[in-house]
Design a protein around this motif. Structure first.
Motif, mmCIF file in Angstrom:
data_model
loop_
_atom_site.group_PDB
_atom_site.id
_atom_site.type_symbol
_atom_site.label_atom_id
_atom_site.label_comp_id
_atom_site.label_asym_id
_atom_site.label_seq_id
_atom_site.Cartn_x
_atom_site.Cartn_y
_atom_site.Cartn_z
ATOM 1 N N ARG A 5 -3.747 9.581 -8.916
ATOM 2 C CA ARG A 5 -4.714 10.683 -8.840
ATOM 3 C C ARG A 5 -5.430 10.771 -10.171
ATOM 4 O O ARG A 5 -4.817 10.647 -11.232
ATOM 5 N N LEU A 36 -12.390 3.687 -9.358
ATOM 6 C CA LEU A 36 -10.956 3.864 -9.576
ATOM 7 C C LEU A 36 -10.503 3.110 -10.823
ATOM 8 O O LEU A 36 -11.220 2.255 -11.351
ATOM 9 N N LEU A 84 -3.163 5.773 -2.950
ATOM 10 C CA LEU A 84 -3.088 5.401 -4.362
ATOM 11 C C LEU A 84 -1.830 5.910 -5.039
ATOM 12 O O LEU A 84 -1.661 5.714 -6.250
ATOM 13 N N TYR A 109 -8.681 10.104 -4.648
ATOM 14 C CA TYR A 109 -8.388 9.913 -6.068
ATOM 15 C C TYR A 109 -8.828 11.113 -6.906
ATOM 16 O O TYR A 109 -8.139 11.523 -7.854
#
Length: 790
Positions: free
Chosen positions: A180, A734, A719, A250
């Motif tokens: 995150r 990302l 993720l 994310y």
């Protein structure tokens, strides 16, 4: 003390919310609406107070005595305390004349925390950076901004020059990733702060290479604008558009951690309400659908549904023959089109005009028949009294006539229009005059979806076209209005029954008011209806016509021309923040220049800011990426990396037979290297699309990937697992501790912008990079050619 005050505010807000929800409001609908608004406000406040728990206070400013003003200018820093604590939101000490306990990081008085330097201390003597976990202080790093004290501290080795809050910043940069994105509110640098606090009006383009913090700046800007321009933006809300569902997963915790819980996050595939399109299609198809020509195609597809009859339609209305011929329909169609209203709205005009023409024709026929000498006097008198309005009314009530007109000008929904277009070769041909057969084939679909809004059938490019179709068709709300009216009548009938039963109570004290004395059935029905405490963001998600106060687009270079057309409709004020890097454009129909994107909408009325420092990528990897950038665009200067990792990137040669084994072995080693005892640290395996599924099978069999996908409705990669397997497109925006890049030659050859994809893949890592290649390395990666093979 700070957390104690936070706990008190949470309890107070929870009590207020509970009191509002218990309120037995009766009377006018306005009173019910006010109660609902209060409940929504307290719900949002409670969510905010809960979201800022972690890292509540992250800094302190020690103010020079001469800088104390006692009356701060709202536009410039001013201090009335010698010590100022900076945090995620403002807290006051209500027991001591509401003295500030914590200053919101967005307030003007907090700005020197990010901008003060020894050369320009802005009234600050010392800046302290606090690192915390839960409610525990882990470390405190001081920066002395008094020049004399700073020289002494530097001589003693207790302070280094360079970045603001260097120790705290480097600790954040080298910490293991959790899957995150974290906020950077404690480590915002001066160039970032300037952009975050930029004015709200107009289009701001934030350019920067990989790792410069574009996404973080965009999200913190959203929080800042909502704080500074709350009255302007709260009602309309802020929309943040991201490149894919994985990206939204994310970043979704960042804004709540900054005290903002009502910003709407969407991908392009979610811009059409009720749809989260994630169907797959070749890049060439997506590019064809993203071209502005599709606006003309859809307009032609709509006009194609406004048909003329091939042969005369003969009906019987009230025992009289009625003929709907081509000329009559052409006249009605022309008049309807001249209204320039959307298709479904203009249909009312078409039906009205067609019936009027038919009625006049019937009236004239009867009048001519009535004037015939063989017609009896009594019949002639009846015919003479024939009323044109009656004929029209009779025709409007004839189901067969209405059905015939509906076939010629059908009521359409956006999904229906596109499904009919995609699955019918004749309709495609009619709507795409001037196209080649190969271009038309890009729109062709063999089977319609099982459900009109099937997320897997529609692609993100389709979602944009659905919005365009909705503009052309307009809203046909007739059925919904009728449903609401039926529901209202049913609710009032039920309420009337309740009041009638209460009125029959025999033991009612005559001195007391009866229920019917203070409330009627309509008021009681309004009171009993389900209340809505939806925020602006929640309401906007369900309303295609909603216009936002501000729109932020991340990875803006990826949007197609048709997607920009939709977003500009969402923000007529053109208050927008666009962040991106044209050197990273991967989409075939993506941007090659900001001027090309914006000039059709705002001409030259936009401004640009640049981010020049690479915080993510170590210098060793950044040097490799710089070689690729030099081929993509020799005029661009790569951002400067702030650190070295001490781990040079490696090239690991293999062959096709051993590729999957080499990738699995390399990923396993990376996991052992970067994932700590607490589970922090993430590894990405980035590969060309054609290699993803074979690699998924191998990595799953080796226990490196978890079978199944994320359980939320958006989809995307999960993720929060140690290893992520992804294409470059899904890794946009990302970052990972380690990256295993597979088959760079295949990545380059996969699309016309393959070098851009390679550049993106090379710059996702914060610590280490391994390039696994079957066969030779592409020349652009010559720096890796001397690396030891695996």
């Amino acid at each position: 003390m700070l957390y104690g005050r936070l706990d008190v505010r949470r309890r107070e807000t929870a009590d207020l919310l509970a009191r509002v929800l218990r309120d037995e409001t009766t009377g006018t609908p306005q009173a019910v609406s006010e109660r609902d608004a209060a409940a929504a406000m307290y719900s949002e406040q409670l969510a905010t107070l809960s979201a800022v728990e972690e890292g509540l206070c992250f800094g302190r400013l020690d103010v020079e005595p001469e800088a104390l003003t006692g009356d701060a200018d709202p536009e410039t820093p001013g201090f009335d305390q010698e010590t100022v604590y900076i945090g995620r939101l403002g807290l006051l000490d209500e027991d001591h004349d509401y003295e500030p306990l914590l200053i919101d990081w967005r307030a003007p008085v907090a700005r020197p925390y990010y901008t003060a330097t020894a050369a320009n201390p802005d009234g600050i003597r010392r800046r302290r950076h606090l690192r915390t976990r839960s409610r525990r202080v882990l470390a405190a790093d001081d920066e002395i901004l008094d020049l004399a004290e700073a020289a002494a501290a530097a001589a003693s080795g207790t302070q280094r020059g360079g970045l603001t809050g260097e120790a705290t910043l480097l600790a954040a940069l080298t910490a293991g990733r959790t899957g995150r994105m974290g906020d950077i509110v404690a480590t915002i640098q001066s160039e970032q702060d300037r952009i975050i606090r930029s004015g709200v009006n107009g289009v701001l383009v934030v350019e920067g290479g990989p790792g410069t913090g574009k996404t973080a700046v965009a999200l913190h800007r959203a929080a800042y604008l909502l704080y500074t321009h709350r009255r302007q933006l709260a009602k309309r809300g802020v929309l943040v558009v991201g490149p894919n569902p994985t990206f939204l997963r994310y970043i979704e915790q960042v804004l709540p951690s900054l005290g903002e819980t009502s910003v709407l996050l969407q991908t392009v595939g979610e811009l059409y309400p009720g749809l989260a399109a994630h169907g797959q299609e070749p890049a060439v198809q997506a590019a064809r659908k993203g071209d502005l020509d599709m606006a003309k195609v859809l307009a032609a597809a709509v006009r194609d549904r406004q048909e003329l009859p091939r042969r005369t339609v003969r009906l019987v209305v009230d025992n009289e023959p009625v003929e709907i011929d081509r000329d009559l329909v052409a006249q009605a169609r022309t008049r309807a089109r001249r209204t320039r209203r959307p298709h479904n709205d203009a249909k009312r005009t078409f039906v009205r005009e067609a019936i009027d023409l038919l009625a006049r024709r019937e009236h004239d026929r009867i009048s001519r028949q009535g004037s015939h000498p063989d017609v009896a006097d009594s019949d002639r008198r009846l015919l003479d009294r024939g009323d044109l309005a009656d004929i029209r009314a009779s025709m409007r009530e004839n189901d067969d006539l209405l059905a015939a007109l509906d076939e010629l000008w059908p009521t359409l929904t956006p999904p229906q229009l596109l499904i009919d277009l995609y699955t019918d070769t004749k309709r495609i041909t009619a709507a795409t005059r001037g196209w080649s057969d190969a271009q038309r084939a890009l729109l062709r679909r063999e089977k319609p979806p099982q459900h009109p809004l099937d997320d897997t059938w529609w692609t993100p490019a389709d979602a944009v076209l659905l919005d365009e179709a909705a503009e052309l068709l307009g809203e046909d709300d007739t059925a919904e209005r009728e449903r609401q009216e039926r529901k209202r009548e049913a609710d009032e009938a039920y309420a009337a029954g309740v009041l009638e039963i209460l009125a029959m109570e025999e033991d009612w004290d005559p001195e007391l008011l009866r229920p019917t004395d203070v409330v009627d059935a309509s008021v009681l029905a309004d009171r009993s209806r389900e209340s809505s405490y939806a925020s602006a963001a929640e309401r906007a998600a369900d309303d295609r016509t909603w216009t936002f106060g501000h729109v932020i687009v991340d990875e803006a270079q990826e949007l197609s021309p048709m997607a920009w057309r939709v977003l500009m409709r969402r923000c007529p004020s053109r208050s927008m923040t666009l962040v991106g890097d044209v050197a990273q454009t991967g989409a075939r129909d993506g941007a090659s220049s900001w001027h090309g994107v914006l000039s059709p909408y705002v001409a030259a009325r936009w401004r640009r800011e640049s981010l020049t420092v690479n915080y993510r990528t170590p210098a060793e990897i950044a040097d490799v990426a710089a070689d690729v950038l030099a081929v993509i665009d020799p005029s661009q200067t790569p951002p400067d990396s702030v650190r070295e990792s001490g781990v040079p990137p490696r090239a690991l040669a293999t062959d096709e037979a051993g590729l999957a084994h080499q990738v699995a072995t390399t990923a396993r080693a990376a996991v052992d290297d970067v994932v700590d005892a607490e589970g922090n640290g993430r590894v990405a395996v980035l590969a060309p699309g054609a290699r993803v599924e074979p690699l998924r099978e191998r990595l799953t069999a080796d226990g490196l990937l978890v079978a199944g996908g994320p359980d939320d409705e958006r989809g995307g990669e999960d993720l929060e697992v140690a290893v992520v397997l992804s294409t470059v497109a899904d890794a946009k925006g990302l970052e990972f501790d380690a990256v295993v890049l597979v088959d760079p030659e295949g990545m380059i050859g996969e699309s016309p912008r393959g070098l851009n994809d390679l550049y993106v893949a090379l710059t996702r890592a914060t610590r280490s990079l391994d390039v696994v290649h079957p066969g030779g390395l592409p020349p652009v990666l010559r720096r890796l050619a001397g690396a030891h093979p695996g």
